[in-house]
Every structure is written in structure tokens, then in C-alpha cells.
Design an enzyme around this catalytic site. Structure first.
Site, PDB file in Angstrom:
ATOM      1  N   PRO A   2       0.772  -1.219   0.000  1.00 29.87           N
ATOM      2  CA  PRO A   2       0.000   0.000   0.000  1.00 29.87           C
ATOM      3  C   PRO A   2       0.816   1.287   0.000  1.00 29.87           C
ATOM      4  O   PRO A   2       2.022   1.241   0.262  1.00 29.87           O
ATOM      5  CB  PRO A   2      -0.780  -0.104   1.321  1.00 29.87           C
ATOM      6  CG  PRO A   2      -0.692  -1.531   1.752  1.00 29.87           C
ATOM      7  CD  PRO A   2       0.570  -2.015   1.199  1.00 29.87           C
ATOM      8  N   LEU A   9       0.818  19.289   9.992  1.00 24.99           N
ATOM      9  CA  LEU A   9       1.428  20.614  10.060  1.00 24.99           C
ATOM     10  C   LEU A   9       2.954  20.471  10.044  1.00 24.99           C
ATOM     11  O   LEU A   9       3.502  19.506  10.582  1.00 24.99           O
ATOM     12  CB  LEU A   9       0.985  21.339  11.333  1.00 24.99           C
ATOM     13  CG  LEU A   9      -0.408  21.998  11.278  1.00 24.99           C
ATOM     14  CD1 LEU A   9      -0.773  22.565  12.644  1.00 24.99           C
ATOM     15  CD2 LEU A   9      -0.450  23.127  10.227  1.00 24.99           C
ATOM     16  N   GLU A  10       3.638  21.446   9.447  1.00 28.12           N
ATOM     17  CA  GLU A  10       5.103  21.420   9.437  1.00 28.12           C
ATOM     18  C   GLU A  10       5.603  21.603  10.877  1.00 28.12           C
ATOM     19  O   GLU A  10       4.885  22.074  11.750  1.00 28.12           O
ATOM     20  CB  GLU A  10       5.643  22.519   8.518  1.00 28.12           C
ATOM     21  CG  GLU A  10       5.164  23.929   8.845  1.00 28.12           C
ATOM     22  CD  GLU A  10       5.548  24.946   7.775  1.00 28.12           C
ATOM     23  OE1 GLU A  10       5.275  26.128   7.960  1.00 28.12           O
ATOM     24  OE2 GLU A  10       6.127  24.543   6.732  1.00 28.12           O
ATOM     25  N   GLY A  11       6.853  21.179  11.116  1.00 28.78           N
ATOM     26  CA  GLY A  11       7.409  21.410  12.441  1.00 28.78           C
ATOM     27  C   GLY A  11       8.043  20.195  13.101  1.00 28.78           C
ATOM     28  O   GLY A  11       8.804  20.317  14.035  1.00 28.78           O
ATOM     29  N   ARG A  12       7.714  18.962  12.566  1.00 27.48           N
ATOM     30  CA  ARG A  12       8.362  17.791  13.173  1.00 27.48           C
ATOM     31  C   ARG A  12       9.831  17.727  12.767  1.00 27.48           C
ATOM     32  O   ARG A  12      10.224  18.206  11.720  1.00 27.48           O
ATOM     33  CB  ARG A  12       7.642  16.509  12.738  1.00 27.48           C
ATOM     34  CG  ARG A  12       6.528  16.037  13.656  1.00 27.48           C
ATOM     35  CD  ARG A  12       5.328  16.907  13.633  1.00 27.48           C
ATOM     36  NE  ARG A  12       4.259  16.440  14.530  1.00 27.48           N
ATOM     37  CZ  ARG A  12       3.001  16.807  14.425  1.00 27.48           C
ATOM     38  NH1 ARG A  12       2.650  17.626  13.441  1.00 27.48           N
ATOM     39  NH2 ARG A  12       2.080  16.361  15.265  1.00 27.48           N
TER      40      ARG A  12
END
Lengths: 61, 61, 61, 61, 61, 61
Positions: A2, A9-12
Site C-alpha cells: 500500500p 502541520l510542518e514542524g516535526r
């Protein structure tokens, strides 16, 4: 197959992204029987001014 | 739920994006009966050299 | 352009879908300045056993 | 219509992207009977740290 | 990689779909340098009452 | 948020789908710090004649 798309959201950090694709792949293999080398994961990052819940952009909150 | 994705060329102002998610959420609530706090809107912006109609990139026009 | 995708559980009537695409198109034209004949709306319906929040399929609830 | 999305790693030149949308549009017209002016192609570029196969990010390889 | 999604109204024959994925794959290989065995094509079919241009569902036309 | 889409060939049982969304949600919570009640998972099933690798539909194989 799969094919998994994770939209967030950005930021990790890159460390979090490495762990995310690893653990999600593991979860898919364990529950669908797919072979690990076939599992594809896409990460799609969102900006706060491109994501709204209840009519309000996250950047407005 | 519902989840709405608006894909458009980059260039709109933050004011336009605020109004867009507000009015689109309103339209979805009004016509589907969904509750406002459940409606999610994603904005996806495209660059002109990543969008083609009739075989020609917008950046070529 | 813009291209709008509305992803929601199956079950709305054709009347609701007609009103949905009409009102969403109106909202997009009003807030982005796009011309009405360029606005495209896709409806994507989900089954309850293909949609999960907090780890539980809607069909399990 | 049809609407074609090509998702690939970043790094191709604008020349390659021009040729890509041209040839893909040609292929769609030839095989589906769609008229060329109706065919839309979106290019979506991925970063190596947002794309994983077999649980490993491309940026890890 | 690349991953190509072709979104179109339902109604094409299996023969057309075979030719479509073949020719689109060829176009992608020729213009991006990707190796043929890595190219993935998804076909997504739409119903006329799930696709609108200019605020009108195709099923209304 | 995050929003996860799992695209796979049709054919898994409801039990497998229940386990899939449960384990994928767990993986996302564990690695991104998202709260479980915010994680959304969509399953998108493909027919064999709508999925091609290396220019060949799965239904041709």
C-alpha cells in the site's frame, strides 16, 4: 503497495519523520500482510495558513 | 468531516485565504448539514511551472 | 483553477450535492477572484468502514 | 478532464517538466479520446526526507 | 517513483485503460529518466454527479 | 491532524481494516506526539484494473 500519505502541520524533526515512516510501515505490514519492501509512505507538510478547522485558519488561532 | 482541499496557483493574500476557508466552510455547512466545527479545509498552492493545461505549463504562457 | 475536492461520508442526496458544488463554487469565486467557468469541484464519498477518527472506524461506532 | 497528477522527487529541470506535461498530455489524448485543451497536469514534487520505501526515508539512504 | 494519478469520468473500456497506463508510463520514462519498473499509475474514476465545472454537476448537463 | 490516507488494492477484510486504522493511529501518536482523538485515517481501495506498475495493469498480470 500500500501507499500511505501522512498530511500534517510542518514542524516535526527529521528524527520524528524517520520514526513515523518506520512505525507506520510496520503497522501496515502487520495488519495487511503486505511485504515491507512494497510499502510506500509520503509525508505532506502543511503551513498554518493553509489549514483550517471550523472556518478558521490555524494561523488565526 | 467533510474535508475540503482547495488546489490553486500561489499568489493569493492571507486575507483572501482567510475569507476563502470561511466562505467555503459556510457553503459546506449550509448544504450538507455538517456541523461547522467538523469541517476541515486544506489549501494546496501550485507553482506556475507545476501546472499545465493543454500540454503547456502556465510558466510557458 | 481552482480545483476543489470535497471528501465526505456517503449518504447525501443529489439535491444536496447540486447545492454543495454551487455554493462552494460561489465561495471560491467571491474570495479568490477566479472566474466561475474555471472552478472545478470533485466530490469524493467515503464508506463508514473506510474512515476512522481516534483509531476507530465509523462503522465500529 | 482528465486530470493527471505526477508525484516525483524534486530535482528535474524545467525543460524536463515541459517535456513531461507535453508527452503525458499526448498519451492521455491518444488513449482516452479527451480533447487536448481539457487535459490538466499537476506536478507534485517530494523532498527526500518526505518519501519512504520499505520504512526508510530516501534521505536515509 | 514517479507516481501518476489519472482522474477521469467513468466510461472508458479496459482496452483504453491498458493503453492509457502503457503510454503514460512511456511518457514519464522518456522525459524524466525514471526506470520503467518504478513508474506507478493509479486510475481514479469519477461519476457525473460527483464532478462539477462552473458550479454545475456534469449530471445536470 | 495528522490525516493519513492508506491507498491499497481491494480485498482486505473488515477485521484487517479495523486493525490497520488502530495500529496506524498508534504509530502516528507514538512518533509525532499528536493526540489520538485528532488522528484521522482514510482507506482508499483500488481495483486491479485501476493500478499499474511498469506500464502493466495488475489485472493484466
Amino acid at each position: 503497495m500500500p501507499y500511505v500519505t501522512v498530511k500534517m502541520l510542518e514542524g516535526r524533526t527529521d528524527e520524528q519523520k524517520k520514526a513515523l515512516v518506520d512505525k507506520v510501515t510496520e503497522a501496515v505490514v502487520e495488519t495487511t500482510g503486505a511485504s515491507v519492501d512494497k510499502v510506500v509512505v509520503f509525508i505532506e507538510e502543511m503551513k498554518k495558513n493553509h489549514y483550517a478547522v471550523a472556518g478558521k485558519l490555524e494561523s488565526e488561532k
